[in-house]
Structures are given as structure tokens and as C-alpha cells.
Design a protein around this motif. Structure first.
Motif, PDB file in Angstrom:
ATOM      1  N   THR A  49       2.580  -5.159  -9.855  1.00  0.00           N
ATOM      2  CA  THR A  49       2.110  -4.950  -8.208  1.00  0.00           C
ATOM      3  C   THR A  49       0.778  -4.567  -7.969  1.00  0.00           C
ATOM      4  OG1 THR A  49       4.510  -4.036  -7.909  1.00  0.00           O
ATOM      5  CG2 THR A  49       2.680  -3.662  -6.238  1.00  0.00           C
ATOM      6  N   LEU A  50      -0.050  -5.372  -7.110  1.00  0.00           N
ATOM      7  CA  LEU A  50      -1.187  -5.104  -6.852  1.00  0.00           C
ATOM      8  C   LEU A  50      -1.606  -5.012  -5.553  1.00  0.00           C
ATOM      9  CD1 LEU A  50      -4.295  -5.533  -8.133  1.00  0.00           C
ATOM     10  CD2 LEU A  50      -4.250  -7.929  -7.302  1.00  0.00           C
ATOM     11  N   CYS A  51      -2.537  -4.099  -5.237  1.00  0.00           N
ATOM     12  CA  CYS A  51      -3.120  -3.825  -3.769  1.00  0.00           C
ATOM     13  C   CYS A  51      -4.235  -4.501  -3.450  1.00  0.00           C
ATOM     14  CB  CYS A  51      -3.590  -2.324  -3.918  1.00  0.00           C
ATOM     15  SG  CYS A  51      -4.395  -2.037  -2.066  1.00  0.00           S
ATOM     16  N   ARG A  52      -3.939  -5.405  -2.598  1.00  0.00           N
ATOM     17  CA  ARG A  52      -5.337  -6.645  -2.286  1.00  0.00           C
ATOM     18  C   ARG A  52      -6.513  -5.637  -1.798  1.00  0.00           C
ATOM     19  NH1 ARG A  52      -3.597 -11.852  -1.185  1.00  0.00           N
ATOM     20  NH2 ARG A  52      -1.383 -12.137  -1.108  1.00  0.00           N
ATOM     21  N   LYS A  53      -6.269  -4.591  -1.174  1.00  0.00           N
ATOM     22  CA  LYS A  53      -7.509  -3.852  -0.612  1.00  0.00           C
ATOM     23  C   LYS A  53      -8.235  -3.114  -1.707  1.00  0.00           C
ATOM     24  CE  LYS A  53      -6.946  -3.685   4.021  1.00  0.00           C
ATOM     25  NZ  LYS A  53      -7.915  -3.926   4.996  1.00  0.00           N
ATOM     26  N   CYS A  54      -7.665  -2.651  -2.551  1.00  0.00           N
ATOM     27  CA  CYS A  54      -8.664  -1.801  -3.785  1.00  0.00           C
ATOM     28  C   CYS A  54      -8.575  -2.269  -4.894  1.00  0.00           C
ATOM     29  CB  CYS A  54      -8.392  -0.311  -3.472  1.00  0.00           C
ATOM     30  SG  CYS A  54      -6.702  -0.014  -4.114  1.00  0.00           S
ATOM     31  N   HIS A  55      -7.645  -3.444  -5.199  1.00  0.00           N
ATOM     32  CA  HIS A  55      -7.159  -3.940  -6.460  1.00  0.00           C
ATOM     33  C   HIS A  55      -6.551  -2.890  -7.491  1.00  0.00           C
ATOM     34  CE1 HIS A  55     -10.631  -6.796  -4.940  1.00  0.00           C
ATOM     35  NE2 HIS A  55      -9.424  -7.141  -4.483  1.00  0.00           N
ATOM     36  N   THR A  83       1.959   0.730 -11.295  1.00  0.00           N
ATOM     37  CA  THR A  83       3.113   0.509 -12.048  1.00  0.00           C
ATOM     38  C   THR A  83       4.391   1.029 -11.980  1.00  0.00           C
ATOM     39  OG1 THR A  83       1.994   2.101 -13.543  1.00  0.00           O
ATOM     40  CG2 THR A  83       1.308  -0.077 -13.748  1.00  0.00           C
ATOM     41  N   SER A  84       4.729   1.827 -10.874  1.00  0.00           N
ATOM     42  CA  SER A  84       5.856   2.295 -10.673  1.00  0.00           C
ATOM     43  C   SER A  84       6.311   2.654  -9.262  1.00  0.00           C
ATOM     44  CB  SER A  84       6.040   3.612 -11.339  1.00  0.00           C
ATOM     45  OG  SER A  84       5.151   4.695 -10.668  1.00  0.00           O
ATOM     46  N   GLU A  85       7.438   2.566  -8.830  1.00  0.00           N
ATOM     47  CA  GLU A  85       7.825   3.103  -7.406  1.00  0.00           C
ATOM     48  C   GLU A  85       7.254   4.005  -6.833  1.00  0.00           C
ATOM     49  OE1 GLU A  85      12.072   3.040  -6.947  1.00  0.00           O
ATOM     50  OE2 GLU A  85      12.347   1.072  -7.730  1.00  0.00           O
ATOM     51  N   ASN A  86       6.965   5.175  -7.621  1.00  0.00           N
ATOM     52  CA  ASN A  86       6.148   6.481  -7.218  1.00  0.00           C
ATOM     53  C   ASN A  86       4.722   6.046  -6.720  1.00  0.00           C
ATOM     54  OD1 ASN A  86       8.516   8.017  -7.416  1.00  0.00           O
ATOM     55  ND2 ASN A  86       8.122   8.513  -9.352  1.00  0.00           N
ATOM     56  N   ALA A  87       4.307   5.324  -7.713  1.00  0.00           N
ATOM     57  CA  ALA A  87       2.772   4.874  -7.638  1.00  0.00           C
ATOM     58  C   ALA A  87       2.466   4.025  -6.366  1.00  0.00           C
ATOM     59  CB  ALA A  87       2.197   4.185  -8.653  1.00  0.00           C
ATOM     60  N   VAL A  88       3.468   3.319  -5.901  1.00  0.00           N
ATOM     61  CA  VAL A  88       3.503   2.486  -4.882  1.00  0.00           C
ATOM     62  C   VAL A  88       3.901   3.409  -3.601  1.00  0.00           C
ATOM     63  CG1 VAL A  88       4.747   0.701  -3.253  1.00  0.00           C
ATOM     64  CG2 VAL A  88       4.429   0.344  -5.806  1.00  0.00           C
ATOM     65  N   SER A  89       4.601   4.268  -3.617  1.00  0.00           N
ATOM     66  CA  SER A  89       4.883   5.090  -2.399  1.00  0.00           C
ATOM     67  C   SER A  89       3.656   5.974  -2.172  1.00  0.00           C
ATOM     68  CB  SER A  89       6.310   5.913  -2.870  1.00  0.00           C
ATOM     69  OG  SER A  89       6.316   6.936  -1.785  1.00  0.00           O
ATOM     70  N   ASP A  90       3.038   6.371  -3.251  1.00  0.00           N
ATOM     71  CA  ASP A  90       1.916   7.389  -3.017  1.00  0.00           C
ATOM     72  C   ASP A  90       0.563   6.758  -2.582  1.00  0.00           C
ATOM     73  OD1 ASP A  90       3.615   9.575  -3.864  1.00  0.00           O
ATOM     74  OD2 ASP A  90       2.871   9.509  -6.009  1.00  0.00           O
ATOM     75  N   HIS A  91       0.705   5.340  -2.948  1.00  0.00           N
ATOM     76  CA  HIS A  91      -0.655   4.740  -2.718  1.00  0.00           C
ATOM     77  C   HIS A  91      -0.903   3.990  -1.228  1.00  0.00           C
ATOM     78  CE1 HIS A  91      -3.925   2.082  -4.096  1.00  0.00           C
ATOM     79  NE2 HIS A  91      -3.525   1.216  -3.194  1.00  0.00           N
ATOM     80  N   TYR A 142      -0.651   3.726   2.940  1.00  0.00           N
ATOM     81  CA  TYR A 142      -0.819   4.392   4.255  1.00  0.00           C
ATOM     82  C   TYR A 142       0.304   4.096   5.128  1.00  0.00           C
ATOM     83  CZ  TYR A 142      -5.378   6.893   3.654  1.00  0.00           C
ATOM     84  OH  TYR A 142      -6.519   7.521   3.152  1.00  0.00           O
ATOM     85  N   THR A 143       1.001   5.037   5.721  1.00  0.00           N
ATOM     86  CA  THR A 143       2.046   4.761   6.508  1.00  0.00           C
ATOM     87  C   THR A 143       1.678   5.298   7.939  1.00  0.00           C
ATOM     88  OG1 THR A 143       3.448   6.440   5.964  1.00  0.00           O
ATOM     89  CG2 THR A 143       3.800   4.355   5.069  1.00  0.00           C
ATOM     90  N   THR A 144       2.660   5.305   8.840  1.00  0.00           N
ATOM     91  CA  THR A 144       2.118   6.210  10.322  1.00  0.00           C
ATOM     92  C   THR A 144       2.488   7.628  10.000  1.00  0.00           C
ATOM     93  OG1 THR A 144       4.614   5.548  10.837  1.00  0.00           O
ATOM     94  CG2 THR A 144       2.776   4.221  11.639  1.00  0.00           C
ATOM     95  N   GLN A 145       3.349   8.026   8.914  1.00  0.00           N
ATOM     96  CA  GLN A 145       3.607   9.027   8.692  1.00  0.00           C
ATOM     97  C   GLN A 145       2.622   9.985   7.784  1.00  0.00           C
ATOM     98  OE1 GLN A 145       5.998   6.835   8.442  1.00  0.00           O
ATOM     99  NE2 GLN A 145       6.851   7.296  10.552  1.00  0.00           N
ATOM    100  N   LYS A 146       2.011   9.277   6.851  1.00  0.00           N
ATOM    101  CA  LYS A 146       1.610   9.900   5.898  1.00  0.00           C
ATOM    102  C   LYS A 146       0.258   9.168   5.450  1.00  0.00           C
ATOM    103  CE  LYS A 146       3.588   7.950   1.796  1.00  0.00           C
ATOM    104  NZ  LYS A 146       2.423   7.409   1.185  1.00  0.00           N
ATOM    105  N   ARG A 169      -7.427   2.463   2.677  1.00  0.00           N
ATOM    106  CA  ARG A 169      -6.460   2.816   3.550  1.00  0.00           C
ATOM    107  C   ARG A 169      -5.311   1.497   3.644  1.00  0.00           C
ATOM    108  NH1 ARG A 169      -7.608   6.843   6.875  1.00  0.00           N
ATOM    109  NH2 ARG A 169      -6.165   6.131   8.506  1.00  0.00           N
ATOM    110  N   GLY A 170      -5.085   1.096   2.350  1.00  0.00           N
ATOM    111  CA  GLY A 170      -4.313  -0.084   2.282  1.00  0.00           C
ATOM    112  C   GLY A 170      -2.708   0.389   2.754  1.00  0.00           C
ATOM    113  N   THR A 171      -1.888  -0.812   3.260  1.00  0.00           N
ATOM    114  CA  THR A 171      -0.443  -0.616   3.643  1.00  0.00           C
ATOM    115  C   THR A 171       0.419  -1.435   2.814  1.00  0.00           C
ATOM    116  OG1 THR A 171      -0.352  -2.345   5.460  1.00  0.00           O
ATOM    117  CG2 THR A 171      -1.500  -0.174   6.374  1.00  0.00           C
ATOM    118  N   ALA A 172       1.585  -1.320   2.955  1.00  0.00           N
ATOM    119  CA  ALA A 172       2.872  -1.967   2.447  1.00  0.00           C
ATOM    120  C   ALA A 172       2.318  -3.423   2.402  1.00  0.00           C
ATOM    121  CB  ALA A 172       4.029  -1.432   2.749  1.00  0.00           C
ATOM    122  N   ALA A 173       1.909  -3.965   3.538  1.00  0.00           N
ATOM    123  CA  ALA A 173       1.501  -5.409   3.813  1.00  0.00           C
ATOM    124  C   ALA A 173       0.447  -5.752   2.835  1.00  0.00           C
ATOM    125  CB  ALA A 173       1.512  -5.575   5.196  1.00  0.00           C
ATOM    126  N   ASP A 174      -0.497  -4.604   2.416  1.00  0.00           N
ATOM    127  CA  ASP A 174      -1.493  -5.292   1.548  1.00  0.00           C
ATOM    128  C   ASP A 174      -1.303  -5.337   0.174  1.00  0.00           C
ATOM    129  OD1 ASP A 174      -3.401  -5.344   3.651  1.00  0.00           O
ATOM    130  OD2 ASP A 174      -3.309  -3.312   3.621  1.00  0.00           O
TER     131      ASP A 174
END
Length: 532
Positions: free
Chosen positions: A229-235, A239-247, A249-253, A260-265
């Protein structure tokens, strides 16, 4: 057969920084032709670099090694410290191709392409055009196989880690799923190898392609992976579901992504790849009756036997030759042994096997390695004096010298004879990927035109694959047979771009369509005016 490097390898000692290597290369380039002092094996021309968050220098590795050692989430040890691979470092766009993140800031690009692997023959298809095909060259149906996103290996960035979690230790222990794939396209010559005993088929190919794929961290239950899993914004590699969730930005957190990468990135299920074009030897050996119930063990042992015999016979390093198994197209041969040189372009070692004396010397060395004539009888199955090594440790349980030694001992005086097809039309027809291509080939013969030189040949542009021509003629005539898949807009756009580049490289391009085949055949006849 997966790559055999461990997922946890120390990167310390005996390495030079990328800046040092580049400086040496520049000095070497200023020398008169033929007076360079850098051996190709010491400084690979396409090295992958690893940078550190607290070090100025970088480590350079061959991409074939870096695909595993610099994989996302892996740990390397350098100067007594532990570092985790956390970010990708993709190359910047050329000037004028756009900026991002502010005026004057270069935009980085991620070269991602779809990849599809045939479940029957394991041939890899890379790129939007190839990965959307409905049928493999082996005839297997690919319509239900979904392509995956793949990215050529890029430079990496590592951060210092004083401690690692239990989850990270478990991921390191499992390692990565690495697969190797043979892609035909070079100049190949088949040989019949005969002897007083067994016989087999050997194909030597120059400029063939070996593609290695890192499919992600090995899962605990099965020998498979879900990709990276790679973030297009910051590259950043997540490597884990927690890392994805913490990384993200959403409307809630707020997330941890500095851009400021979102799930779409995020790109999920990403594969990393690296390819090398070099010399190959393909061995199609019929399975001996006595090994019928241990076919995988026989071919794994045979591959490692030939590999180690070549290393000893030619005084090579273990990182100069590689081997893997692939499904064989020959009847009665479950697996094909693929040997390949890791030096770009090849060094001539495998090509020399066309000489019966050289092949016989390798076979003799293989017998010695398997303890033939050892007064103490040698080991029971395999040992570090014969077959075992650090690089094949995942297959130690399959290696059994007693499966292969009788086959080697039965080889008498070897004779290596080039195979010349009695019917070149049938040989070309066998390589066609569609009924339309076979119809065009029949029409070429029906018009009394010379048969093509080759079918399904990869055309290169500066050593990079540009297109696969359905048929080719020497010199520099390529034929594309366009059926219904080429009616799609995006396929037509890609076709036009590739064919324009081919013409710029002085190729004569002939397109034969299903709707107007005669027009294309007429153009081909005109092009072949000087071809005998």
C-alpha cells in the motif's frame, strides 16, 4: 519458483554511496574507448539507491537484490543501526511536464501499469495493452484473471528505528513473496541434446527478458501476498491496517500524511517489479520414471545442480547466475528449468553451452558436486558441500541429490544439434495468439509472399520494450494484426503512439485489419519487394 533471498539481510559493510559510484562512472566515461576501469558486475548500471534519514551517504544495490532487500517495511542494518524502509523515492518529471506543491517544485511521478500473470504458464503481461488480453500465448483463457497494479522498483528511503514491534518481527520472519517470470522475445535457438542415455531439449536465448515481481509480505497461512500500500501524495509505504487508518485525512480526523492525503490517494495491492534482458538457457528435461511421484523435487534439484555446476565450472559468483522453474510447453515435461545471467546483455557463459565440450564439462562438474565417486558415499540428500546454500534455503526440504544423480550418470557422450523446423509455417502458426493472426499468416503464404522471420517478437527502444509485433521481417519490417480489441479508443491511442515511435526508429510498419485485410496485405507485398 520464488526468489531465495532472506527477507532480513544486513546491508552493512563493503558498500559505496550512490554519489561515489556516480563520480567514478563520470570519470570512467571521460576515458578513451575501451580504457574504462569499472567492471560491470561491481557497479550495476541500474542500481537502486537507499537513502537514510540521519546519514548523508546512500547504499546502492542491484535491482534484482534490492527488490527484496529494499522492499517496503523491510529492515536493513547499517553502521550498527537499524533502519526501516518507509518511503519510495520516484523520479522527478522532466522540466515542463508540470509542477506540484507550489511554484518551482518538481512533481514526482509513479510509473504504475497493470500486470497480468497467466495462471497456466506464468507468463507476465505488463501494460494496459497486454494486461487486457483475453487469451495467453499458451492458449489459456485470461478473461477471468484480474490485472494488478505494478510499479517498477524505485529508489527507497529508510528511517532509523531503535525498536521494532512484535508485528514487525513477525512480518520480517515471513518475508516476501517473490516470483520470477520468463518473457520470450529475444533471439532464440533450440538444440536437441542427445546421448547414449537420456535426451532433452535446450533453448539458448540472447536478449531474453526475466521479470521479477515482489507481490508483498508473505501471509501467515499461505504462500501468497496482498501487495503493498502506497500513498500517492507523500510516497509513504503503509504496512498495516492501523498504519493506513492513522495516515489518511478524513472529515472526522487529521491523519499523519504531511500532504493531507485521503483514502482516495492510496494505492492498494501494488506489486513491485524489476526486469533484466540477458542470456538464458531453457532446459526441457523429460521426467524420469523413477522420479514420477517427486516431480517438483526432481526439477528443483536439477535447477540447483546445473546452477551450482555452472558457478564452479566458470568460476562465477552466486549473484552472477540465477535459476527458477516455469511450466514447460513440452509434453511429458512438468517444469522447465530456466537459467539466466544477471549481467545485463549476458557474458557468454550460457551461450557457450551450445558447444558439446562445454556442456559435457558442466555435466561432469555436476556429478562431482553430487558426490559421485565419494568413497564415504556423500550426504544422504543434500549438504552445503553439494546443493545447499543461503540463496536456496526456502527449498532445502525439496533438494535431493539422489533424484538427479542417476539421470546425470546416464548421460553418455553428448551431442548438441540445432533444431531446424521442417515446416516454418507451422512453427510461426504455433506462436500466433489469435485465429485472425493465423488467417493472416495463411494469406501471406497463399499470396506466395515470403514467410515472416519471427512471430510475437518484442521490439526494443533503448533496451526498453516498446511493442510486441505480431510478425516481423528482417530488416526492420513489423506487422500488426488488429482485431476487435484494437477498436477501443484507449487501445487505438496507445497503438498510434507506439507505431509512431517505431517509424521514428526506421521501422516499416504494416497494419493488417480484420475489416480490410487485402489493403494491409497489398502494403506488405510492396514492402517485401526487396525481401527474398
Amino acid at each position: 519458483m520464488p526468489d531465495l533471498h532472506s527477507s532480513h539481510i544486513s546491508a552493512s559493510g563493503g558498500l559505496f554511496s550512490a554519489a561515489f559510484i556516480e563520480a567514478i562512472r563520470e570519470a570512467d566515461a571521460r576515458l578513451p574507448g575501451g580504457e574504462g576501469f569499472l567492471p560491470g558486475y561491481a557497479f550495476p548500471p541500474q542500481a537502486t539507491a537507499l537513502a537514510f534519514d540521519d546519514q548523508e551517504d546512500e547504499l546502492a544495490r542491484s535491482p534484482l537484490i534490492a527488490l527484496n532487500e529494499y522492499a517496503p517495511g523491510n529492515f536493513v542494518y547499517y553502521r550498527g543501526a537499524r533502519y526501516e524502509i518507509t518511503h519510495a523515492r520516484p523520479r522527478s518529471r522532466r522540466a515542463g511536464e508540470g509542477v506540484a506543491g507550489g511554484v518551482g517544485r518538481p512533481e514526482t511521478e509513479l510509473d504504475m501499469e497493470p500486470m497480468l500473470i497467466c495462471p497456466a504458464c506464468e507468463r507476465a503481461y505488463v501494460g494496459r495493452d497486454e494486461a487486457t488480453r483475453a487469451r495467453c500465448v499458451c492458449g489459456a483463457d485470461l478473461s477471468t484473471v484480474h490485472p494488478r497494479q505494478a510499479m517498477a522498483l524505485v529508489d527507497m528511503y529508510a528511517q532509523h528505528r531503535a525498536r521494532i514491534t512484535a508485528d514487525e518481527e513477525e512480518r520480517m520472519r515471513r518475508g516476501y513473496v517473490l516470483t520470477t517470470h520468463y518473457r520470450a522475445g529475444g533471439k532464440a535457438q533450440a538444440y536437441a541434446v542427445t546421448s547414449a542415455g537420456p535426451a532433452f531439449r535446450m533453448t539458448l536465448e540472447h536478449d531474453g527478458e526475466v521479470l521479477q515481481v515482489n507481490q508483498g509480505a508473505r501471509e501467515e497461512a499461505e504462500d501468497r501476498a496482498q501487495g503493498f500500500t502506497l500513498c500517492r501524495k507523500c510516497h509513504a509505504w503503509l504496512t498495516s491496517e492501523n498504519a493506513v487508518s492513522d495516515h489518511v485525512y478524513t472529515t472526522q480526523k487529521q491523519g499523519k500524511c504531511p500532504r493531507r492525503g485521503t483514502a482516495a490517494d492510496l494505492v492498494f495491492g501494488l506489486w513491485l517489479t524489476t526486469a533484466i534482458r540477458s542470456d538464458l538457457a531453457l532446459l526441457d528435461v523429460p521426467l524420469p520414471e523413477e522420479a514420477a511421484d517427486q516431480s517438483e523435487a526432481f526439477y528443483v534439484t536439477l535447477a540447483n545442480t546445473f546452477l551450482r555446476a555452472l558457478l564452479v565450472a566458470f568460476n562465477l559468483d552466486e549473484q552472477e547466475l540465477g535459476s527458477f522453474l516455469a511450466p514447460s510447453p513440452e509434453e511429458g515435461v512438468p517444469f522447465r528449468v530456466v537459467l539466466y545471467e544477471m549481467a545485463v546483455g549476458g557474458s557468454g557463459v550460457l551461450a557457450s553451452l551450445a558447444e558439446p565440450e562445454r556442456l559435457a564439462a558442466v555435466v561432469a562438474r555436476a556429478r562431482e558436486l553430487l558426490h559421485e565417486g565419494d568413497p564415504e558415499g556423500g550426504c544422504e540428500k543434500a549438504c552445503y558441500a553439494c546443493l545447499l546454500s543461503f540463496f536456496n534455503q526456502r527449498h532445502h526440504d525439496l533438494l535431493d541429490r539422489m533424484l538427479v544423480l542417476p539421470w546425470l550418470q546416464a548421460l553418455g557422450d553428448l551431442d548438441v544439434t540445432p533444431i531446424v523446423s521442417e515446416d516454418r509455417f507451422e512453427a510461426l502458426s504455433a506462436r500466433c495468439e489469435s485465429q485472425l493472426e493465423r488467417q493472416v499468416l495463411s494469406a501471406i503464404r497463399g499470396r506466395g509472399l515470403p514467410l515472416p522471420t519471427a512471430a510475437q517478437q518484442t521490439i526494443l527502444d533503448d533496451d526498453a520494450p516498446l511493442a510486441i509485433a505480431d510478425f516481423t521481417y528482417d530488416p526492420r519490417i513489423v506487422i500488426f494484426v488488429d482485431g476487435s480489441p484494437h477498436h477501443r479508443d484507449y487501445v487505438q491511442t496507445a497503438d498510434a503512439r507506439k507505431r509512431l515511435r517505431l517509424r521514428a526508429l526506421d521501422y516499416r510498419v504494416v497494419v493488417i485489419t480484420a475489416e480490410q485485410p487485402d489493403a494491409g496485405l497489398d502494403e506488405l507485398a510492396a514492402c517485401l519487394g526487396g525481401v527474398s
